[in-house]
Design an enzyme around this catalytic site. Structure first.
Site, PDB file in Angstrom:
ATOM      1  N   PRO A  13      -4.245  -4.508  10.340  1.00  0.00           N
ATOM      2  CG  PRO A  13      -4.017  -2.532  11.529  1.00  0.00           C
ATOM      3  CD  PRO A  13      -3.311  -3.819  11.229  1.00  0.00           C
ATOM      4  CG  ASN A  14      -8.625  -0.959   8.795  1.00  0.00           C
ATOM      5  OD1 ASN A  14      -9.755  -1.242   9.200  1.00  0.00           O
ATOM      6  ND2 ASN A  14      -7.852  -0.082   9.426  1.00  0.00           N
ATOM      7  NE  ARG A  21     -14.188   3.428   1.805  1.00  0.00           N
ATOM      8  CZ  ARG A  21     -13.772   4.153   2.851  1.00  0.00           C
ATOM      9  NH1 ARG A  21     -13.959   3.728   4.072  1.00  0.00           N
ATOM     10  NH2 ARG A  21     -13.170   5.317   2.680  1.00  0.00           N
ATOM     11  CE1 TYR A  26      -3.199   0.950   0.983  1.00  0.00           C
ATOM     12  CE2 TYR A  26      -5.463   1.709   1.264  1.00  0.00           C
ATOM     13  CZ  TYR A  26      -4.132   1.737   1.636  1.00  0.00           C
ATOM     14  OH  TYR A  26      -3.723   2.547   2.663  1.00  0.00           O
ATOM     15  CG  ASN A  77       0.589  -4.802   4.315  1.00  0.00           C
ATOM     16  OD1 ASN A  77       0.771  -3.857   5.092  1.00  0.00           O
ATOM     17  ND2 ASN A  77      -0.077  -4.683   3.175  1.00  0.00           N
ATOM     18  CB  ALA A  80      -2.486   1.773  10.435  1.00  0.00           C
ATOM     19  CG  HIS A  83       2.807   4.012   9.482  1.00  0.00           C
ATOM     20  ND1 HIS A  83       3.890   3.904   8.632  1.00  0.00           N
ATOM     21  CD2 HIS A  83       1.721   3.627   8.746  1.00  0.00           C
ATOM     22  CE1 HIS A  83       3.484   3.499   7.440  1.00  0.00           C
ATOM     23  NE2 HIS A  83       2.162   3.322   7.484  1.00  0.00           N
ATOM     24  CD  GLU A 101       8.376  -2.317   6.675  1.00  0.00           C
ATOM     25  OE1 GLU A 101       9.539  -2.327   7.163  1.00  0.00           O
ATOM     26  OE2 GLU A 101       7.664  -1.288   6.615  1.00  0.00           O
ATOM     27  CG  HIS A 103       4.194  -1.153   3.340  1.00  0.00           C
ATOM     28  ND1 HIS A 103       3.373  -1.231   4.437  1.00  0.00           N
ATOM     29  CD2 HIS A 103       5.456  -1.113   3.806  1.00  0.00           C
ATOM     30  CE1 HIS A 103       4.115  -1.230   5.528  1.00  0.00           C
ATOM     31  NE2 HIS A 103       5.380  -1.155   5.183  1.00  0.00           N
ATOM     32  CG  LEU A 104      -1.225  -3.964  -0.751  1.00  0.00           C
ATOM     33  CD1 LEU A 104      -2.565  -3.761  -0.071  1.00  0.00           C
ATOM     34  CD2 LEU A 104      -1.339  -4.942  -1.900  1.00  0.00           C
ATOM     35  CB  SER A 105       0.371   2.199  -1.178  1.00  0.00           C
ATOM     36  OG  SER A 105       0.579   2.254   0.242  1.00  0.00           O
ATOM     37  NE  ARG A 110      -0.915   6.122   0.690  1.00  0.00           N
ATOM     38  CZ  ARG A 110      -1.692   5.279   1.385  1.00  0.00           C
ATOM     39  NH1 ARG A 110      -1.253   4.043   1.602  1.00  0.00           N
ATOM     40  NH2 ARG A 110      -2.872   5.654   1.824  1.00  0.00           N
ATOM     41  NE  ARG A 114      -1.006   6.644   4.515  1.00  0.00           N
ATOM     42  CZ  ARG A 114      -2.007   6.038   5.179  1.00  0.00           C
ATOM     43  NH1 ARG A 114      -1.808   4.889   5.776  1.00  0.00           N
ATOM     44  NH2 ARG A 114      -3.208   6.592   5.218  1.00  0.00           N
TER      45      ARG A 114
END
Ligand code: CA2
Length: 149
Positions: A13-14, A21, A26, A77, A80, A83, A101, A103-105, A110, A114
Site C-alpha cells: 500500500p501507498n 511526497r 523514500y 516491499n 505498512a 507491520h 523482504e 524496504h526503501l527506508s 524509524r 516499524r
C-alpha cells in the site's frame, strides 16, 4: 538455452505514491522509475521480472499464492502491511523458493512500530535502508540464492 528464472516483485500500500511526497524518507524515484531499474538489472542478470503494486492485502495474498506455480522467487516491499499482516506471512510461508523482504527506508531507524515485521520469518533475507537501489540488490540476492551461492 536454460529457461529464465522468473521473479515476482510485489509492492504494497501507498508505494504507488512514491516520488510524490516524503522524498526525504523514500527518495525521489517513482514506482515506474523503480520498475525500470528492476527490468534493467533483471536483464543483466538473465532474470525476468513481473512487477506489481496493490493497496489491497487480499490481492497481494492471491498473487503470492499464484506465484507458487509461476515464479522462482519473490521480492516483496509489503509497505505498512509488513507491520500488521499475518495473512501475508501465511501466504509467504507456503512459497518454497527464495523470498527477499525489502524496504526503501531503514525501518529500524524509524518509529518503534516499524521495528516489528510480521513477514520476516518467511523471508530468506531482508534488505532495508538503501532506497530504490535496494530493489536491484534484492534481485542480485535472488539470483545468488537460485544459483545456490
Ligand atoms: O521503507 C519502506 O519501503 C516501507 O516499506 C514503506 C512503507 C512503510 O509503512 C514501511 O514501514 C517501510 C510506506 C510506503 C508509503 O509510501 C509513501 C510514498 C510516498 C509518500 C508517502 C508514503
Amino acid at each position: 538455452m536454460a529457461e529464465q528464472h522468473k521473479v515476482l516483485v510485489l509492492n504494497g500500500p501507498n508505494l504507488n505514491m512514491l516520488g510524490v511526497r516524503e522524498p526525504e524518507i523514500y527518495g525521489r524515484a517513482t514506482l515506474a522509475d523503480i520498475e525500470a531499474g528492476c527490468q534493467k538489472r533483471a536483464a543483466a542478470l538473465g532474470l525476468s521480472v513481473e512487477f506489481r503494486q496493490s493497496n489491497n492485502e487480499g490481492e497481494l495474498v492471491t498473487w503470492i499464492q499464484q506465484a507458487r506455480q509461476s515464479a522462482d522467487g519473490i521480492v516483496i516491499n509489503a509497505g505498512a502491511f509488513t507491520h500488521t499482516s499475518v495473512a501475508l506471512l501465511d501466504a509467504l510461508s507456503l512459497f518454497e523458493k527464495p523470498i527477499i523482504e525489502l524496504h526503501l527506508s531503514n525501518i529500524y531507524a524509524r518509529e518503534e512500530f516499524r521495528h516489528r515485521s510480521y513477514i520476516s520469518p518467511a523471508a530468506s533475507g531482508i534488505i532495508c535502508g538503501f532506497g530504490a537501489s535496494g530493489y536491484e540488490l534484492a534481485l542480485d540476492a535472488i539470483k545468488r540464492l537460485l544459483a545456490g551461492d
